[in-house]
Motif scaffolding. Sequence first.
Motif, PDB file in Angstrom:
ATOM      1  N   VAL A   1      54.087  83.185 -21.300  1.00 44.14           N
ATOM      2  CA  VAL A   1      54.521  82.278 -22.364  1.00 44.14           C
ATOM      3  C   VAL A   1      53.370  82.016 -23.338  1.00 44.14           C
ATOM      4  O   VAL A   1      53.574  81.948 -24.560  1.00 44.14           O
ATOM      5  CB  VAL A   1      55.060  80.963 -21.773  1.00 44.14           C
ATOM      6  N   GLN A   2      52.152  81.902 -22.808  1.00 47.29           N
ATOM      7  CA  GLN A   2      50.977  81.737 -23.680  1.00 47.29           C
ATOM      8  C   GLN A   2      50.849  82.905 -24.656  1.00 47.29           C
ATOM      9  O   GLN A   2      50.324  82.752 -25.760  1.00 47.29           O
ATOM     10  CB  GLN A   2      49.703  81.644 -22.835  1.00 47.29           C
ATOM     11  N   ARG A   3      51.352  84.072 -24.242  1.00 50.31           N
ATOM     12  CA  ARG A   3      51.263  85.271 -25.078  1.00 50.31           C
ATOM     13  C   ARG A   3      52.576  85.538 -25.823  1.00 50.31           C
ATOM     14  O   ARG A   3      52.867  86.672 -26.211  1.00 50.31           O
ATOM     15  CB  ARG A   3      50.848  86.458 -24.204  1.00 50.31           C
ATOM     16  N   ASN A   4      53.355  84.450 -25.983  1.00 51.64           N
ATOM     17  CA  ASN A   4      54.615  84.496 -26.747  1.00 51.64           C
ATOM     18  C   ASN A   4      55.649  85.438 -26.134  1.00 51.64           C
ATOM     19  O   ASN A   4      56.467  86.017 -26.850  1.00 51.64           O
ATOM     20  CB  ASN A   4      54.354  84.877 -28.212  1.00 51.64           C
ATOM     21  N   ILE A   5      55.613  85.579 -24.839  1.00 48.46           N
ATOM     22  CA  ILE A   5      56.636  86.337 -24.118  1.00 48.46           C
ATOM     23  C   ILE A   5      57.478  85.297 -23.380  1.00 48.46           C
ATOM     24  O   ILE A   5      57.128  84.832 -22.298  1.00 48.46           O
ATOM     25  CB  ILE A   5      55.994  87.346 -23.152  1.00 48.46           C
ATOM     26  N   CYS A   6      58.563  84.897 -24.025  1.00 45.81           N
ATOM     27  CA  CYS A   6      59.258  83.671 -23.613  1.00 45.81           C
ATOM     28  C   CYS A   6      60.669  83.898 -23.085  1.00 45.81           C
ATOM     29  O   CYS A   6      61.386  82.930 -22.816  1.00 45.81           O
ATOM     30  CB  CYS A   6      59.306  82.690 -24.784  1.00 45.81           C
TER      31      CYS A   6
ATOM     32  N   THR B   1      60.305  76.370 -20.426  1.00 50.41           N
ATOM     33  CA  THR B   1      60.251  77.803 -20.740  1.00 50.41           C
ATOM     34  C   THR B   1      59.554  78.572 -19.626  1.00 50.41           C
ATOM     35  O   THR B   1      59.990  79.656 -19.230  1.00 50.41           O
ATOM     36  CB  THR B   1      59.511  78.029 -22.078  1.00 50.41           C
TER      37      THR B   1
ATOM     38  N   CYS C   1      51.799  74.985 -21.818  1.00 51.60           N
ATOM     39  CA  CYS C   1      53.010  75.565 -22.378  1.00 51.60           C
ATOM     40  C   CYS C   1      54.210  74.672 -22.072  1.00 51.60           C
ATOM     41  O   CYS C   1      54.135  73.781 -21.225  1.00 51.60           O
ATOM     42  CB  CYS C   1      53.262  76.948 -21.774  1.00 51.60           C
TER      43      CYS C   1
ATOM     44  N   ALA D   1      61.888  89.939 -24.142  1.00 54.49           N
ATOM     45  CA  ALA D   1      60.490  90.091 -24.573  1.00 54.49           C
ATOM     46  C   ALA D   1      59.631  90.592 -23.421  1.00 54.49           C
ATOM     47  O   ALA D   1      58.739  91.442 -23.608  1.00 54.49           O
ATOM     48  CB  ALA D   1      59.958  88.768 -25.104  1.00 54.49           C
TER      49      ALA D   1
ATOM     50  N   GLU E   1      43.288  90.237 -28.007  1.00 58.36           N
ATOM     51  CA  GLU E   1      44.592  89.592 -28.163  1.00 58.36           C
ATOM     52  C   GLU E   1      45.526  89.831 -26.979  1.00 58.36           C
ATOM     53  O   GLU E   1      46.644  89.305 -26.948  1.00 58.36           O
ATOM     54  CB  GLU E   1      45.268  89.977 -29.489  1.00 58.36           C
ATOM     55  N   ASN E   2      45.082  90.632 -26.014  1.00 59.95           N
ATOM     56  CA  ASN E   2      45.790  90.736 -24.726  1.00 59.95           C
ATOM     57  C   ASN E   2      44.722  90.952 -23.643  1.00 59.95           C
ATOM     58  O   ASN E   2      44.734  91.950 -22.928  1.00 59.95           O
ATOM     59  CB  ASN E   2      46.811  91.875 -24.716  1.00 59.95           C
TER      60      ASN E   2
END
Length: 566
Positions: free
Chosen positions: A34-39, A15, A11, A43, A482-483
């Motif tokens: 961050v890998q799970r688009n929680i940046c 970030t 990543c 979020a 997906e999680n």
Amino acid sequence: MEKRWVKASDCNAETVDTVAQQLNIDKTLAQILVQRNICDFDAAKDFFRPNLDHLHNPFLMKDMDLAINRIEKALSNHEKILIYGDYDVDGTTSVALAYSFFSQLTQNIEYYIPDRYLEGYGISTAGIDYANEHGFSLILALDCGIKSTDKIDYANGLNIDFIICDHHLPGDEIPKAIAVLDPKRADCEYPFKELAGCGIGFKLVQAYAQKHNLPKERYLQYLDLVMVSIAADIVPVVGENRILAYYGIRKLNTNPCEGLRALMEISGKTENYTITDVVFTLGPRINAAGRIDHAKHAVAMLLCEVDGNSLEQSVEINSKNTERKTYDQDITREALALIGDSEILINRKTTVVFNENWHKGVIGIVASRLTEKYYRPTIVLTKSNGHVAGSCRSVAGFDLYEALSGCAHLLDQFGGHKFAAGLTMQENNVNAFADKFEEIVSATITEEMLTPMIKIDAEVDLAQIDGKFYRVLAQMGPFGPENMAPLFVTHNVYLTQHAMAVGGNHLKLSIKQQNSSIFECIGFGLAEYQNLLQPKVPFSVCYTIEENIWRDKKRLQLNIKGIKVN
């Protein structure tokens, strides 16, 4: 079978640092976020603190207004309403939810579950005939119907209206029902596309309650049923599903409906449920009713309809689950022997096995076991009600539904999604189908897809893992597609004592690194590594971290998923 260990892509370091500082957490955990688009902080706040107020407005779903208007008309005119659902967990929980809600508004209501063996999956002519013979003018179909264009036409000819609540992919034509609720419709702009069938039912009752200013508890009381459907139907645990699952798990562990409470008691586990526990403990028992007998018994249990004695009903369902296990084990053994005796089957990139005497109710489970064993697209076929029925399972990355589409000319019908499907065909097409399926799969599948993969989220040292690390990690749940629960890898670990085989095929061991505490580990199905691991010989492990509770004492435990000797 040897598995590929694949580490997640790196990543953006800046970030990751920012998220770690904002949340005051370990950088490894920030990396996973961050890998799970929680940046960023906002979020992360939404992720760690799911909020029921963030559920979408149900009227954003196409045809929701039409569905509610038709239900209101039926209630006003005292029409008879039939709640119709599939025989699996998603279907039976959907029916229990919708029936429970609307039965508080009318006495002119019943539910109907098709017989798996006599009627098959989805909306049946027999079910419509039952509605016609008993004076039902409205059928509310849950977890099925999106491809039943001919059945809906048949019902329309009998002046029976349909409202369809489905979550499967539509075909080329949308059925001519009064309303078709399915976020996967190309013309539906509902923001979240991955609800389970029970989730669609939940949105329907939410819409009705919202329009009529009913208290939120009138529909929130069903969150445990929705969560069970999310877990059992293996839908992505992200977005709206994660909110529903989060609060559904909480309700299951604090105040479950009486039917689920009884099932928990008879299963021997009454607290601290996770999504995984639901998948392996409650789901199979609910499913067993439809596999071995009739799924209406599962609905009756969930609704506590047997003289209010849900425990008595759960005992019966539990016995069906025990019977299901016997069928499952016997058929799996026969299927493995069939493959082992066939040089052709062993050398193929697909597995298609057929025995007309196998129990239709468990062929899906057998297909899953064969896929796990040989790791290739698998179809298990048996004779049922005058035709051949099949249950299909895929491997990661391969679109099973697309492959079946290429065989459509040999099938009477088929349906499902990328990873699981069902089909029917004529017996004289079995061999041609097996060859065509092999041809299509062989031309499109890659060698990588045929090797099971362990996707590793991050590398850690054991010394990083402490109480705070686990508390943050646990808040990333509930876990599911997906999680998934984060998977870690640690290199150069050592045994602190000899590894032991336990429970026949499992591995129990204690490990440490030079500067770490000792961690107890369990590796399910990994007993083959017992003699490969020796004290003072370093090795690598990949694992999830969990809390083991034994006699009210909690301790961290590593659940080993893979081992490599250095």
